[in-house]
Design a protein around this motif. Sequence first.
Motif, PDB file in Angstrom:
ATOM      1  N   MET A   1       0.840  -1.178   0.000  1.00  0.00           N
ATOM      2  CA  MET A   1       0.000   0.000   0.000  1.00  0.00           C
ATOM      3  C   MET A   1       0.889   1.247   0.000  1.00  0.00           C
ATOM      4  SD  MET A   1      -2.789   1.151   2.839  1.00  0.00           S
ATOM      5  CE  MET A   1      -4.203   1.991   2.229  1.00  0.00           C
ATOM      6  N   VAL A   2       0.415   2.229  -0.673  1.00  0.00           N
ATOM      7  CA  VAL A   2       1.143   3.490  -0.751  1.00  0.00           C
ATOM      8  C   VAL A   2       1.029   4.214   0.595  1.00  0.00           C
ATOM      9  CG1 VAL A   2       1.256   5.704  -1.941  1.00  0.00           C
ATOM     10  CG2 VAL A   2       0.669   3.657  -3.219  1.00  0.00           C
ATOM     11  N   ASP A   3       2.152   4.738   1.061  1.00  0.00           N
ATOM     12  CA  ASP A   3       2.167   5.486   2.320  1.00  0.00           C
ATOM     13  C   ASP A   3       1.921   6.963   1.995  1.00  0.00           C
ATOM     14  OD1 ASP A   3       2.492   6.460   4.845  1.00  0.00           O
ATOM     15  OD2 ASP A   3       4.455   5.553   5.176  1.00  0.00           O
ATOM     16  N   TYR A   4       0.646   7.319   1.896  1.00  0.00           N
ATOM     17  CA  TYR A   4       0.251   8.668   1.503  1.00  0.00           C
ATOM     18  C   TYR A   4       0.751   9.715   2.491  1.00  0.00           C
ATOM     19  CZ  TYR A   4      -2.870   5.979  -1.472  1.00  0.00           C
ATOM     20  OH  TYR A   4      -3.366   5.093  -2.379  1.00  0.00           O
ATOM     21  N   LYS A   5       0.666   9.402   3.761  1.00  0.00           N
ATOM     22  CA  LYS A   5       1.090  10.357   4.782  1.00  0.00           C
ATOM     23  C   LYS A   5       2.586  10.651   4.672  1.00  0.00           C
ATOM     24  CE  LYS A   5      -0.713   9.969   8.915  1.00  0.00           C
ATOM     25  NZ  LYS A   5      -1.212   9.437  10.198  1.00  0.00           N
ATOM     26  N   GLU A   6       3.373   9.614   4.417  1.00  0.00           N
ATOM     27  CA  GLU A   6       4.820   9.802   4.304  1.00  0.00           C
ATOM     28  C   GLU A   6       5.161  10.625   3.065  1.00  0.00           C
ATOM     29  OE1 GLU A   6       8.857   9.334   5.551  1.00  0.00           O
ATOM     30  OE2 GLU A   6       6.911   9.345   6.521  1.00  0.00           O
ATOM     31  N   ILE A   7       4.442  10.405   1.977  1.00  0.00           N
ATOM     32  CA  ILE A   7       4.668  11.192   0.758  1.00  0.00           C
ATOM     33  C   ILE A   7       4.393  12.667   1.038  1.00  0.00           C
ATOM     34  CG2 ILE A   7       3.767  11.662  -1.558  1.00  0.00           C
ATOM     35  CD1 ILE A   7       3.395   8.603  -1.858  1.00  0.00           C
ATOM     36  N   LEU A   8       3.282  12.944   1.701  1.00  0.00           N
ATOM     37  CA  LEU A   8       2.954  14.337   2.018  1.00  0.00           C
ATOM     38  C   LEU A   8       3.968  14.951   2.978  1.00  0.00           C
ATOM     39  CD1 LEU A   8      -0.904  13.944   2.389  1.00  0.00           C
ATOM     40  CD2 LEU A   8       0.330  15.023   0.498  1.00  0.00           C
ATOM     41  N   ARG A   9       4.426  14.158   3.954  1.00  0.00           N
ATOM     42  CA  ARG A   9       5.394  14.663   4.936  1.00  0.00           C
ATOM     43  C   ARG A   9       6.721  15.006   4.270  1.00  0.00           C
ATOM     44  NH1 ARG A   9       9.586  13.250   8.113  1.00  0.00           N
ATOM     45  NH2 ARG A   9       9.782  11.180   7.199  1.00  0.00           N
ATOM     46  N   LEU A  10       7.228  14.086   3.451  1.00  0.00           N
ATOM     47  CA  LEU A  10       8.521  14.314   2.803  1.00  0.00           C
ATOM     48  C   LEU A  10       8.467  15.492   1.833  1.00  0.00           C
ATOM     49  CD1 LEU A  10       9.639  10.631   2.162  1.00  0.00           C
ATOM     50  CD2 LEU A  10      10.537  12.217   3.869  1.00  0.00           C
ATOM     51  N   THR A  11       7.354  15.608   1.118  1.00  0.00           N
ATOM     52  CA  THR A  11       7.211  16.723   0.184  1.00  0.00           C
ATOM     53  C   THR A  11       7.174  18.053   0.923  1.00  0.00           C
ATOM     54  OG1 THR A  11       6.001  15.270  -1.314  1.00  0.00           O
ATOM     55  CG2 THR A  11       5.815  17.627  -1.711  1.00  0.00           C
ATOM     56  N   SER A  12       6.515  18.059   2.082  1.00  0.00           N
ATOM     57  CA  SER A  12       6.455  19.311   2.852  1.00  0.00           C
ATOM     58  C   SER A  12       7.834  19.703   3.387  1.00  0.00           C
ATOM     59  CB  SER A  12       5.469  19.172   4.007  1.00  0.00           C
ATOM     60  OG  SER A  12       5.991  18.336   5.016  1.00  0.00           O
ATOM     61  N   MET A  13       8.719  18.732   3.509  1.00  0.00           N
ATOM     62  CA  MET A  13      10.076  19.007   3.990  1.00  0.00           C
ATOM     63  C   MET A  13      11.004  19.449   2.859  1.00  0.00           C
ATOM     64  SD  MET A  13      10.460  15.820   6.663  1.00  0.00           S
ATOM     65  CE  MET A  13      12.210  16.036   6.803  1.00  0.00           C
ATOM     66  N   GLY A  14      10.474  19.495   1.628  1.00  0.00           N
ATOM     67  CA  GLY A  14      11.274  19.984   0.507  1.00  0.00           C
ATOM     68  C   GLY A  14      11.928  18.905  -0.330  1.00  0.00           C
ATOM     69  N   TYR A  15      11.587  17.647  -0.111  1.00  0.00           N
ATOM     70  CA  TYR A  15      12.146  16.577  -0.922  1.00  0.00           C
ATOM     71  C   TYR A  15      11.586  16.674  -2.336  1.00  0.00           C
ATOM     72  CZ  TYR A  15      14.074  13.952   3.044  1.00  0.00           C
ATOM     73  OH  TYR A  15      14.802  13.546   4.129  1.00  0.00           O
ATOM     74  N   SER A  16      12.405  16.294  -3.319  1.00  0.00           N
ATOM     75  CA  SER A  16      11.931  16.280  -4.699  1.00  0.00           C
ATOM     76  C   SER A  16      11.059  15.045  -4.919  1.00  0.00           C
ATOM     77  CB  SER A  16      13.118  16.240  -5.665  1.00  0.00           C
ATOM     78  OG  SER A  16      13.766  14.973  -5.585  1.00  0.00           O
ATOM     79  N   LEU A  17      10.394  15.002  -6.074  1.00  0.00           N
ATOM     80  CA  LEU A  17       9.562  13.834  -6.388  1.00  0.00           C
ATOM     81  C   LEU A  17      10.380  12.553  -6.378  1.00  0.00           C
ATOM     82  CD1 LEU A  17       7.265  15.080  -9.313  1.00  0.00           C
ATOM     83  CD2 LEU A  17       6.656  14.699  -6.941  1.00  0.00           C
ATOM     84  N   ARG A  18      11.548  12.607  -6.992  1.00  0.00           N
ATOM     85  CA  ARG A  18      12.380  11.399  -7.083  1.00  0.00           C
ATOM     86  C   ARG A  18      12.953  10.997  -5.726  1.00  0.00           C
ATOM     87  NH1 ARG A  18      12.848   9.769 -12.326  1.00  0.00           N
ATOM     88  NH2 ARG A  18      12.451  11.355 -13.895  1.00  0.00           N
ATOM     89  N   GLN A  19      13.318  11.956  -4.914  1.00  0.00           N
ATOM     90  CA  GLN A  19      13.817  11.639  -3.570  1.00  0.00           C
ATOM     91  C   GLN A  19      12.698  11.016  -2.728  1.00  0.00           C
ATOM     92  OE1 GLN A  19      15.124  15.578  -2.525  1.00  0.00           O
ATOM     93  NE2 GLN A  19      17.304  15.026  -2.743  1.00  0.00           N
ATOM     94  N   THR A  20      11.514  11.587  -2.822  1.00  0.00           N
ATOM     95  CA  THR A  20      10.371  11.037  -2.088  1.00  0.00           C
ATOM     96  C   THR A  20      10.057   9.637  -2.582  1.00  0.00           C
ATOM     97  OG1 THR A  20       9.469  13.263  -1.813  1.00  0.00           O
ATOM     98  CG2 THR A  20       7.961  11.424  -1.472  1.00  0.00           C
ATOM     99  N   ALA A  21      10.069   9.452  -3.900  1.00  0.00           N
ATOM    100  CA  ALA A  21       9.778   8.142  -4.479  1.00  0.00           C
ATOM    101  C   ALA A  21      10.780   7.097  -3.987  1.00  0.00           C
ATOM    102  CB  ALA A  21       9.791   8.231  -6.000  1.00  0.00           C
ATOM    103  N   ALA A  22      12.041   7.470  -3.949  1.00  0.00           N
ATOM    104  CA  ALA A  22      13.068   6.542  -3.478  1.00  0.00           C
ATOM    105  C   ALA A  22      12.870   6.217  -2.002  1.00  0.00           C
ATOM    106  CB  ALA A  22      14.457   7.132  -3.713  1.00  0.00           C
ATOM    107  N   SER A  23      12.455   7.189  -1.224  1.00  0.00           N
ATOM    108  CA  SER A  23      12.264   6.972   0.211  1.00  0.00           C
ATOM    109  C   SER A  23      11.083   6.061   0.510  1.00  0.00           C
ATOM    110  CB  SER A  23      12.055   8.305   0.927  1.00  0.00           C
ATOM    111  OG  SER A  23      13.216   9.087   0.854  1.00  0.00           O
TER     112      SER A  23
END
Length: 105
Positions: A1-23
């Motif tokens: 399952m996709v971790d939607y909360k983690e995607i939103l959290r990492l993006t709010s911290m300034g991570y790029s799409l690819r960095q978030t995807a890798a995480s």
Amino acid sequence: MVDYKEILRLTSMGYSLRQTAASVGHSHHTVKNVLELAAKHGVEWPIDEDVTNAELEKLFYPERRTAGSHYAEPDYDYIHRELSKKGVTLTLLWNEYCERAYANG
């Protein structure tokens, strides 16, 4: 399952799409899609702690939850009892299940 909360959290911290995807272990297309859906529905980080990923999935993809299975659920207790009897095989029980399913439509 996709971790939607983690995607939103990492993006709010300034991570790029690819960095978030890798995480989170998903493609950058998945991350981009989640962010677009979050913007469409007005979901931003921080999110209340009581909101779960399952609730976010229901919000983002309501069509995924409406379709139920059209297959009859096997009676696992019956299968277990029958398999303990001599001469009963799983193939025999499968054939019985198929016959009942076809008879019930």
